[in-house]
Design an enzyme around this catalytic site. Structure first.
Site, mmCIF file in Angstrom:
data_model
loop_
_atom_site.group_PDB
_atom_site.id
_atom_site.type_symbol
_atom_site.label_atom_id
_atom_site.label_comp_id
_atom_site.label_asym_id
_atom_site.label_seq_id
_atom_site.Cartn_x
_atom_site.Cartn_y
_atom_site.Cartn_z
ATOM 1 N N HIS A 45 -7.922 -7.291 19.911
ATOM 2 C CA HIS A 45 -7.321 -6.838 18.744
ATOM 3 C C HIS A 45 -8.030 -7.645 17.623
ATOM 4 O O HIS A 45 -7.483 -7.126 16.409
ATOM 5 C CB HIS A 45 -5.740 -7.357 18.718
ATOM 6 C CG HIS A 45 -4.884 -6.511 19.740
ATOM 7 N ND1 HIS A 45 -4.787 -5.228 19.683
ATOM 8 C CD2 HIS A 45 -4.312 -6.891 20.685
ATOM 9 C CE1 HIS A 45 -4.128 -4.721 20.600
ATOM 10 N NE2 HIS A 45 -3.783 -6.056 21.319
ATOM 11 N N ARG A 71 -11.103 -13.459 24.669
ATOM 12 C CA ARG A 71 -10.402 -12.214 25.027
ATOM 13 C C ARG A 71 -11.035 -10.943 25.044
ATOM 14 O O ARG A 71 -11.279 -10.448 24.101
ATOM 15 C CB ARG A 71 -9.080 -12.216 24.463
ATOM 16 C CG ARG A 71 -8.163 -11.041 25.175
ATOM 17 C CD ARG A 71 -6.687 -11.264 24.916
ATOM 18 N NE ARG A 71 -6.136 -10.687 23.310
ATOM 19 C CZ ARG A 71 -4.993 -10.552 22.976
ATOM 20 N NH1 ARG A 71 -4.095 -10.526 23.737
ATOM 21 N NH2 ARG A 71 -4.674 -10.263 21.584
ATOM 22 N N ASP A 85 -23.003 -15.122 28.921
ATOM 23 C CA ASP A 85 -24.550 -15.524 28.563
ATOM 24 C C ASP A 85 -24.430 -16.361 27.071
ATOM 25 O O ASP A 85 -25.103 -17.391 27.006
ATOM 26 C CB ASP A 85 -25.336 -14.372 28.574
ATOM 27 C CG ASP A 85 -25.934 -13.927 29.788
ATOM 28 O OD1 ASP A 85 -25.585 -14.627 30.883
ATOM 29 O OD2 ASP A 85 -26.493 -12.777 29.843
ATOM 30 N N GLU A 150 1.683 -8.596 31.113
ATOM 31 C CA GLU A 150 2.012 -7.955 29.953
ATOM 32 C C GLU A 150 2.582 -6.546 30.199
ATOM 33 O O GLU A 150 3.097 -5.807 29.385
ATOM 34 C CB GLU A 150 0.636 -7.486 29.044
ATOM 35 C CG GLU A 150 -0.087 -8.758 28.388
ATOM 36 C CD GLU A 150 -1.010 -8.427 27.451
ATOM 37 O OE1 GLU A 150 -0.732 -8.645 26.443
ATOM 38 O OE2 GLU A 150 -2.237 -8.015 28.032
ATOM 39 N N ASP A 176 4.047 -7.460 24.409
ATOM 40 C CA ASP A 176 3.819 -6.479 25.390
ATOM 41 C C ASP A 176 4.664 -6.447 26.443
ATOM 42 O O ASP A 176 5.311 -5.378 26.786
ATOM 43 C CB ASP A 176 2.387 -6.342 25.620
ATOM 44 C CG ASP A 176 1.408 -5.858 24.398
ATOM 45 O OD1 ASP A 176 2.016 -5.288 23.589
ATOM 46 O OD2 ASP A 176 0.016 -6.321 24.421
#
Length: 257
Positions: A45, A71, A85, A150, A176
């Protein structure tokens, strides 16, 4: 801290974090200087892109020793490889609903024998190749993986998800999850949602894993801590900036009264 974050989490230590949603290196550096244990860079988000992520990681490292966790927006091999990486210290995966997805996360994130990920020899995570052998030998011990609970299905499968070797934390997305269960935004003072929160803690603890959550304020953080949560995040760069600007504007308007 980032070298021991996984070990500290599995030992049940309280680990404090905050959300980075703006995608800006300055915010990452300030958050690291604030002495959080971990910083969540949000690609679900948040506004960050890949170049922003590299700059945020560099700024966080300059600011302190907090672990930088990304996230991800999807369980995708390309996404995981690119993030790892660049040298993130952990990954948070939204809306994990079953053990099958949890196994996929581990396969994509961890190197053999625990997972299936390959590691390039000259990327930032191994000091551009200088520490490649050490990186491959130690990354499974250091890399922190959080599976978010969630959904109703994820809640029902929380114990099976926690049982997956290589998943380190069950992390509740309270808004959520609360909405998915028909309980609104999901607060720890709601008796029905408290029962849900305890189910996640017990599912995680059964397999020696901690539970984590995003708190809206200190009162909520205390409630979550009392329920057994030990990986707790509070606030975000975006929210704190917006709140501070509104407060300053209001205070100046009061000069006219």
């Amino acid at each position: 801290m980032h070298d021991t974050i996984r070990r500290d989490a599995l030992a049940g230590r309280l680990l404090t974090g905050t959300w980075l949603s703006l995608g800006h290196a300055d915010a990452a550096e300030m958050a690291a200087q604030a002495d959080f244990d971990w910083l969540l860079i949000d690609h679900e988000h948040g506004a960050s892109d890949w170049r922003d992520l590299q700059h945020q990681l560099q700024a966080a490292a300059a600011g302190g020793s907090a672990a930088a966790v990304l996230r991800v927006g999807a369980v995708d091999p390309t996404v995981f490889k690119r993030a790892l990486d660049l040298g993130v210290h952990g990954l948070m995966v939204p809306d994990v609903r079953n053990a099958e997805t949890a196994h996929q996360v581990v396969d994509l994130a961890r190197v053999p024998p625990l997972g299936l990920r390959g590691a390039a020899t000259s990327t930032r995570n191994s000091a551009y190749g200088r520490d490649y052998a050490k990186y491959v030998a130690t990354i499974n011990e250091k890399l922190w993986l959080m599976a978010q609970i969630e959904s109703e299905e994820g809640l029902a499968q929380a114990e099976a998800i926690a049982a997956v070797d290589g998943i380190d934390v069950l992390f509740v997305g309270p808004t959520d999850l609360g909405i998915a269960l028909g309980l609104g935004a999901g607060t720890p003072t709601d008796p029905k949602f408290r029962d849900v929160l305890l189910r996640v803690v017990k599912a995680a603890a059964k397999h020696g894993k901690p539970a984590g959550v995003l708190a809206r304020d200190l009162a909520q953080a205390r409630e979550y801590r009392a329920l057994g949560y030990s990986v707790i995040s509070m606030g975000s760069d975006r929210g704190l900036l917006a709140q501070g600007m509104r407060q300053s504007a209001q205070q100046l308007r009061e000069l006219a009264t």
